[in-house]
Design an enzyme around this catalytic site. Structure first.
Site, PDB file in Angstrom:
ATOM      1  N   SER B 299      49.039  25.497  34.300  1.00 47.76           N
ATOM      2  CA  SER B 299      49.439  26.832  34.757  1.00 47.76           C
ATOM      3  C   SER B 299      50.527  27.434  33.893  1.00 47.76           C
ATOM      4  CB  SER B 299      49.956  26.760  36.186  1.00 47.76           C
ATOM      5  OG  SER B 299      50.624  27.966  36.476  1.00 47.76           O
ATOM      6  N   ARG B 345      50.023  36.660  27.888  1.00 45.95           N
ATOM      7  CA  ARG B 345      49.161  35.597  27.398  1.00 45.95           C
ATOM      8  C   ARG B 345      48.630  35.812  25.996  1.00 45.95           C
ATOM      9  NH1 ARG B 345      45.964  34.537  33.032  1.00 45.95           N
ATOM     10  NH2 ARG B 345      47.709  33.351  33.850  1.00 45.95           N
ATOM     11  N   HIS B 416      39.748  31.680  29.181  1.00 44.46           N
ATOM     12  CA  HIS B 416      40.200  31.478  30.539  1.00 44.46           C
ATOM     13  C   HIS B 416      39.694  32.515  31.528  1.00 44.46           C
ATOM     14  CE1 HIS B 416      42.855  30.497  33.752  1.00 44.46           C
ATOM     15  NE2 HIS B 416      43.470  31.651  33.697  1.00 44.46           N
ATOM     16  N   ARG B 450      44.734  40.572  31.161  1.00 42.72           N
ATOM     17  CA  ARG B 450      45.200  40.414  32.538  1.00 42.72           C
ATOM     18  C   ARG B 450      46.506  39.650  32.569  1.00 42.72           C
ATOM     19  NH1 ARG B 450      45.190  36.352  36.109  1.00 42.72           N
ATOM     20  NH2 ARG B 450      43.693  35.010  35.051  1.00 42.72           N
TER      21      ARG B 450
HETATM   22  C1  LIG Z   1      41.940  27.053  35.858  1.00 50.05           C
HETATM   23  C2  LIG Z   1      42.193  28.459  36.308  1.00 50.05           C
HETATM   24  C3  LIG Z   1      43.410  28.806  36.868  1.00 50.05           C
HETATM   25  C4  LIG Z   1      43.666  30.105  37.295  1.00 50.05           C
HETATM   26  N1  LIG Z   1      44.876  30.408  37.831  1.00 50.05           N
HETATM   27  C5  LIG Z   1      45.108  31.662  38.268  1.00 50.05           C
HETATM   28  C6  LIG Z   1      46.360  32.005  38.860  1.00 50.05           C
HETATM   29  O1  LIG Z   1      47.263  31.172  38.991  1.00 50.05           O
HETATM   30  N2  LIG Z   1      46.541  33.269  39.308  1.00 50.05           N
HETATM   31  C7  LIG Z   1      45.565  34.213  39.198  1.00 50.05           C
HETATM   32  O2  LIG Z   1      45.779  35.329  39.636  1.00 50.05           O
HETATM   33  N3  LIG Z   1      44.369  33.914  38.645  1.00 50.05           N
HETATM   34  C8  LIG Z   1      44.112  32.674  38.172  1.00 50.05           C
HETATM   35  N4  LIG Z   1      42.905  32.381  37.606  1.00 50.05           N
HETATM   36  C9  LIG Z   1      41.822  33.375  37.628  1.00 50.05           C
HETATM   37  C10 LIG Z   1      41.184  33.436  39.008  1.00 50.05           C
HETATM   38  O3  LIG Z   1      41.122  32.152  39.564  1.00 50.05           O
HETATM   39  C11 LIG Z   1      39.779  34.001  38.990  1.00 50.05           C
HETATM   40  O4  LIG Z   1      39.723  35.140  38.217  1.00 50.05           O
HETATM   41  C12 LIG Z   1      39.341  34.376  40.391  1.00 50.05           C
HETATM   42  O5  LIG Z   1      39.540  33.316  41.272  1.00 50.05           O
HETATM   43  C13 LIG Z   1      37.899  34.827  40.433  1.00 50.05           C
HETATM   44  O6  LIG Z   1      37.528  35.021  41.772  1.00 50.05           O
HETATM   45  P1  LIG Z   1      36.145  35.676  42.136  1.00 50.05           P
HETATM   46  O7  LIG Z   1      36.088  35.711  43.616  1.00 50.05           O
HETATM   47  O8  LIG Z   1      35.971  36.934  41.401  1.00 50.05           O
HETATM   48  O9  LIG Z   1      35.036  34.663  41.557  1.00 50.05           O
HETATM   49  P2  LIG Z   1      34.791  33.091  41.740  1.00 50.05           P
HETATM   50  O10 LIG Z   1      35.859  32.403  42.473  1.00 50.05           O
HETATM   51  O11 LIG Z   1      34.419  32.592  40.394  1.00 50.05           O
HETATM   52  O12 LIG Z   1      33.534  33.013  42.681  1.00 50.05           O
HETATM   53  C14 LIG Z   1      32.246  33.287  42.244  1.00 50.05           C
HETATM   54  C15 LIG Z   1      31.302  33.066  43.406  1.00 50.05           C
HETATM   55  O13 LIG Z   1      30.037  33.601  43.083  1.00 50.05           O
HETATM   56  C16 LIG Z   1      29.018  32.674  43.345  1.00 50.05           C
HETATM   57  N5  LIG Z   1      27.944  32.983  42.410  1.00 50.05           N
HETATM   58  C17 LIG Z   1      28.036  33.309  41.091  1.00 50.05           C
HETATM   59  N6  LIG Z   1      26.834  33.595  40.592  1.00 50.05           N
HETATM   60  C18 LIG Z   1      25.953  33.457  41.601  1.00 50.05           C
HETATM   61  C19 LIG Z   1      24.548  33.612  41.706  1.00 50.05           C
HETATM   62  N7  LIG Z   1      23.817  33.980  40.660  1.00 50.05           N
HETATM   63  N8  LIG Z   1      23.983  33.374  42.895  1.00 50.05           N
HETATM   64  C20 LIG Z   1      24.719  33.002  43.977  1.00 50.05           C
HETATM   65  N9  LIG Z   1      26.044  32.857  43.929  1.00 50.05           N
HETATM   66  C21 LIG Z   1      26.662  33.077  42.765  1.00 50.05           C
HETATM   67  C22 LIG Z   1      29.660  31.324  43.193  1.00 50.05           C
HETATM   68  O14 LIG Z   1      28.956  30.364  43.922  1.00 50.05           O
HETATM   69  C23 LIG Z   1      31.050  31.611  43.763  1.00 50.05           C
HETATM   70  O15 LIG Z   1      30.986  31.515  45.162  1.00 50.05           O
HETATM   71  C24 LIG Z   1      42.657  31.081  37.154  1.00 50.05           C
HETATM   72  C25 LIG Z   1      41.439  30.741  36.584  1.00 50.05           C
HETATM   73  C26 LIG Z   1      41.223  29.453  36.125  1.00 50.05           C
HETATM   74  C27 LIG Z   1      39.952  29.147  35.407  1.00 50.05           C
END
Ligand SMILES: Cc1cc2nc3c(=O)[nH]c(=O)nc-3n(C[C@H](O)[C@H](O)[C@H](O)COP(=O)(O)OP(=O)(O)OC[C@H]3O[C@@H](n4cnc5c(N)ncnc54)[C@H](O)[C@@H]3O)c2cc1C
Lengths: 254, 653
Positions: B299, B345, B416, B450
């Site tokens: 992190s 970043r 990332h 971001r």
């Molecule tokens: C290691 C790491 C650490 C991070 N730390 C931070 C942090 O400290 N602070 C911060 O603000 N951000 C952080 N981020 C970024 C942040 O975690 C993500 O941008 C955010 O959680 C994305 O959320 P989301 O709901 O958009 O998608 P996701 O959490 O990626 O969810 C995607 C969902 O879509 C579903 N899905 C996808 N495609 C399909 C499909 N074709 N059919 C059915 N289901 C599907 C998946 O099953 C899942 O449920 C971090 C990212 C990483 C990689």
């Protein structure tokens, strides 16, 4: 350069939920010891595909020990030999050259095998569905700092909330009980001031739903040993207390 | 107020138009005005509307739960075995909110400005302001759900600071903020599932968006256990399917993250905006070998207390403890005295790349820089550091076998996060009516870069607070209309196409695995459309990616059947979509003749090597229209009007 080792794997292969399964032996040579256990399986799978053999089906996603997707019985231990470590965080440096490693899926009646090392853990969601929440609709929340929470309380709640829902506790338990999983969620919420309104109903509903799917706890403590997040079995005792209290309250009124 | 001149582009769109539907009024009043006047759907009528939500990460779970609470009939889809597994679970560091609990001068305005500036003036002002406003409610909501945020000894919420900000506004839950926030959203979702307002469809992968008479009417999914292909119809479709970092193969994202849902929608007519805006995170564990399956993030909150340095001279193989202070180069502290190790970043990443390229990298493969906690441990004690970062230090030790309390961490940038995504208007609706896009899958709030702790904020803002309001007008005008029946011809044809495409991978019977091709693709994209881009590199990508794709289509080997769980088969379709996306990324990067945020063009830099933006010609978002060939996509432009912000050269000195 990193050291490499060679190991013999005895892996459970099973085509589908109703197909018979068997152990298949694979000799895997020259695995870098910096590789994680799952990367070792990735390498095996690449080699199997090259030989026109179907790869071994196992689940994983974050590979950082937090999503709870992975989980293998490794030499009879849930998540393998390293304490407080999910399968994806286990590295080959924990093994020796020429080791024989037995790899199985989680074994529990409530976790039917889907294919090879993959099982169905949806029974765990059923428990959450009946009470693993605080009923607060979006928009209805008061200011976040309205209720101070002593550091100790919030820290204890966190220790419970750290559960990743991998199911190792169920797999490790001789009775396939889910007490550790269930009570971790019950106590995460029951310890917090925000969780008090539904404290008693929550304990009852979740424990009873759990009993529909899983075996009973007879205090072996294997679950705590196997838990990659080191969740304490004290939470089970506290949940039992809440459950009994709730039953009593119901009988004698609040 | 300074206004960007911006090149004016005539918008000529066949499908829909790029109207952002931004409400009138002063920036600070737009969201309030919107909410005060937005069309509502009465509680009784809500029950008549069905909404599909794909994805149960922070954005999807919060949206599905909130829509369910409002009384809509919601269908939530995820390819995971449980909603709780979404990639959001892995976020470590924290979530921003302008609460100003620390009394250090924070405000909605300041969070807004930091986010606009962090995004290098390439985001839509009105969306970003709304995000900053809504940030306050998010923390309240999460605490009420039982999210155990860090607290001080008086029992009140604690904060830390994060890159790109001079205030402490980041709320955190040990190093597991994403986990705790997702479990909160998941619990709210499961409550609705229990109450019957949300139906959960686990282990179902959306493989096509269905569009009828110009609007999104449903999806076609494949059951990952049985292979059954089925259609689902609704009054609105919401995609919250995450980002596309895994186009690089190696990234910090969970292994299964992919672009398929968004890409399929793109192919059905949804515009894909700014695909070249990808973020490289400065603090990841350097790659240790060729077999590596993913990169692990440490992190960025670690930069609060860790000091980044490399030896002053190249090829210095002494262990870090034997390199005296006078022979170390704390290059960020020297170059950027105001922000030091907390620069954004992209700035931190590029500086790491340049010291490593100079031959001053550290570690066995000379592929990292040090992140050193010695001074912090001396000043605050090991216990305090363990309290803040204990689990991160444990992760590091487990992976590398090295103890960061004793010797500095080795870190290097890795892919990332992806700022690009499906184009949406102020209401989070894409140009395809009826299709809404939330979270990392859309392009809306982070511009070209971001800031840390802002993705969790955006995902939850979109899901808990924005969509539940903004979906109203779309549904209100459909009052009394029933959804298209799921056995309508358009669904049937789509189902057939999906089944044929799935079977196609099995029929190729080639010689190389899906992962082999994915790795090769990843290398091409990382080398040419990665941290630093140039015309020759991008042109190379544009010629080599299609060639590799051709090989993929004729030589990939997928074994097994389509009627059982078959992970190689699932990946085969996802990797094909990455092949197409990669070309669009290169194309977008080539057309954007400037450096901004995460997009660094070597041709466009100052003599000191800093990014050089071109506001006269590029103060716009580029939204691409699918034509059948990703290299021939048509660009549409959304000019970015800054009404209350002065476009400044971003400086963190
Ligand atoms: C290691 C790491 C650490 C991070 N730390 C931070 C942090 O400290 N602070 C911060 O603000 N951000 C952080 N981020 C970024 C942040 O975690 C993500 O941008 C955010 O959680 C994305 O959320 P989301 O709901 O958009 O998608 P996701 O959490 O990626 O969810 C995607 C969902 O879509 C579903 N899905 C996808 N495609 C399909 C499909 N074709 N059919 C059915 N289901 C599907 C998946 O099953 C899942 O449920 C971090 C990212 C990483 C990689």
């Amino acid at each position: 350069m990193a050291k490499t080792i060679s190991v013999t794997l005895r892996i459970w292969r099973q085509d589908g939920p109703n197909a018979p399964g068997e152990f298949v032996v694979y000799q895997v040579e020259d695995i870098p010891d910096d590789a994680s256990f799952l990367e070792m399986l990735d390498i095996l799978n690449e080699r199997l595909i090259a030989r026109n053999k179907e790869p071994v089906c196992f689940e994983s996603d974050c590979r950082e020990g937090i999503c709870g997707t992975c989980g293998l019985m490794i030499n009879g231990q849930a998540h393998g030999p390293q304490k407080a470590t999910a399968t994806c965080q286990l590295h080959m440096r924990e093994f020796k050259d020429n080791d024989v490693i037995v790899v199985e899926p989680w074994r529990a009646e409530s976790f039917p095998v889907i294919k090879d090392l993959t099982v169905d853990r949806s029974a765990m969601d059923e428990i959450i569905k009946v009470g693993g929440y605080i009923s607060v609709n979006t928009g209805a929340a008061p200011d976040a700092n309205l209720i101070p929470i002593p550091h100790q309380t919030s820290s204890a709640a966190f220790d419970a909330a750290a559960c990743i829902g991998c199911g190792a506790c169920v797999a490790a338990c001789p009775n396939s009980a889910a007490q550790l999983f269930c009570s971790a969620k019950v106590q995460h919420l029951n310890l917090l001031p925000q969780g008090q309104a539904e404290r008693w109903e929550r304990a009852e509903a979740m424990v009873e739903k759990m009993e529909e799917f899983f075996g009973s706890c007879t205090n072996h403590g294997e679950c705590e040993e196997a838990c990659p997040k080191e969740i304490s079995i004290d939470f089970i005792a506290w949940t039992n207390r809440d459950y009994v209290k709730s039953k009593l309250k119901r009988r004698i009124g609040p | 107020m300074g206004k960007a001149k911006g090149r004016y582009h005539e918008v000529s769109i066949v499908i829909g138009s790029l109207n952002t539907h931004t409400p009138e009024g002063r920036l600070a009043e737009k969201w309030q005005n919107y909410q005060a006047t937005v069309k509502l759907v009465s509680p009784k009528n809500k029950r008549g509307f069905e909404i599909i939500v794909v994805g149960t990460g922070l954005a999807g779970a919060s949206a599905a739960a909130s829509l369910g609470e409002l009384g809509y009939k919601v269908h939530a889809f995820t390819y995971h075995d449980s909603p709780r597994r979404a990639h959001s679970i892995a976020a470590q560091g924290g979530i921003n909110a302008a609460k100003n609990y620390q009394n250090d001068g924070d405000s909605v305005w300041r969070l807004f400005i930091d986010t606009i500036k962090g995004g290098d003036y390439r985001s839509r002002e009105a969306n970003v302001h709304r995000l900053a406003e809504v940030s306050l409610n998010i923390i309240d909501q999460c605490v009420a759900q039982g999210v155990p945020f860090a607290r001080d000894y008086g029992g009140l919420l604690d904060n830390r600071s994060f890159g790109g900000a001079q205030v402490s506004r980041t709320f955190y839950a040990r190093g597991q903020t994403g986990q705790q926030l997702l479990l909160g959203a998941y619990s709210a979702l499961m409550r609705q599932v229990g109450q019957g307002s949300v139906t959960l469809h686990n282990r179902k992968e959306m493989l096509e968006l269905v569009v009828h008479e110009g609007r999104a009417v449903g999806i076609v999914v494949r059951d990952l256990l049985t292979g059954e292909v089925s259609s689902h119809s609704a009054h609105a479709v919401v995609l919250a399917t995450g980002g596309y970092s895994n186009v690089y193969f190696l990234s910090t994202n969970a292994k299964m993250c992919n672009v398929t849902a968004a890409w399929r929608a793109h192919r059905q007519g949804a515009l894909f905006a700014n695909p070249c805006y990808t973020q490289i995170h400065p603090t990841c564990i350097p790659q240790s070998d060729e077999f590596q399956s993913k990169l692990t993030l440490m992190s960025e909150s670690l930069r609060n207390d860790g000091r980044i340095w490399v030896p002053q001279k190249g090829s210095d193989t002494r262990p870090p403890s034997e390199i005296p202070d006078s022979e170390r180069d704390y290059y960020l502290e020297v170059k950027y005295p105001a922000f030091g190790n907390l620069v954004p970043r992209d700035v931190a990443s590029r500086n790491a790349k340049s010291v490593v390229d100079e031959g001053r990298g550290i570690g066995e493969r000379a592929n990292g820089v040090y992140l050193d906690f010695t001074d912090a441990i001396a000043a605050q004690g090991e216990a305090a550091i363990a309290d803040k970062y204990g689990n991160l230090f444990d992760i590091y030790e487990r992976i590398t076998g090295e103890n960061p309390y004793k010797s500095p961490m080795r870190i290097y940038p890795a892919t990332h996060y992806t700022m690009g995504g499906l184009w949406v208007d102020y209401e989070l609706m894409s140009n395809l009516p009826g299709l809404f896009v939330l979270g990392e899958a859309n392009f809306s709030d982070h511009g070209a870069n971001r800031l840390g702790a802002s993705a969790l904020m955006q995902g939850l803002a979109d899901g808990y607070f924005v969509l539940p309001s903004t979906i109203g007008p779309w549904l209100a005008q459909m009052l009394g209309e029933s959804k298209l029946p799921a056995d309508h011809e358009v669904f049937e044809t789509t189902e057939t196409a999906v089944a044929q495409r799935t079977q196609r991978w099995l029929n190729i019977n080639g010689t190389r695995s899906v992962d082999y091709f994915h790795r090769e693709l990843g290398k091409l994209v990382w080398d040419n459309v990665g941290m630093s881009r140039s015309r020759p590199g991008l042109e190379k990508a544009l010629s080599e990616i299609p060639a590799l794709y051709e090989e993929y289509l004729s030589d990939v080997r997928v074994l097994g059947s389509a009627q059982t769980l078959n992970q190689s088969l699932e990946k085969a379709g996802r990797v094909a979509d990455f092949f197409e996306l990669a070309q669009l990324m290169a194309r977008d990067a080539l057309e954007r003749e400037e450096s901004c945020g995460g997009h660094f063009r070597e041709e466009h830099q100052t003599p000191e090597g800093e990014a050089r933006r071109d506001d006269d010609n590029f103060a716009h978002a580029t939204a691409w229209e699918w034509t059948g060939d990703p290299q021939k996509s048509i660009a549409h432009f959304e000019p970015l009007d800054f009404t209350e912000v002065d476009l400044a050269v971003r400086s963190y000195k």
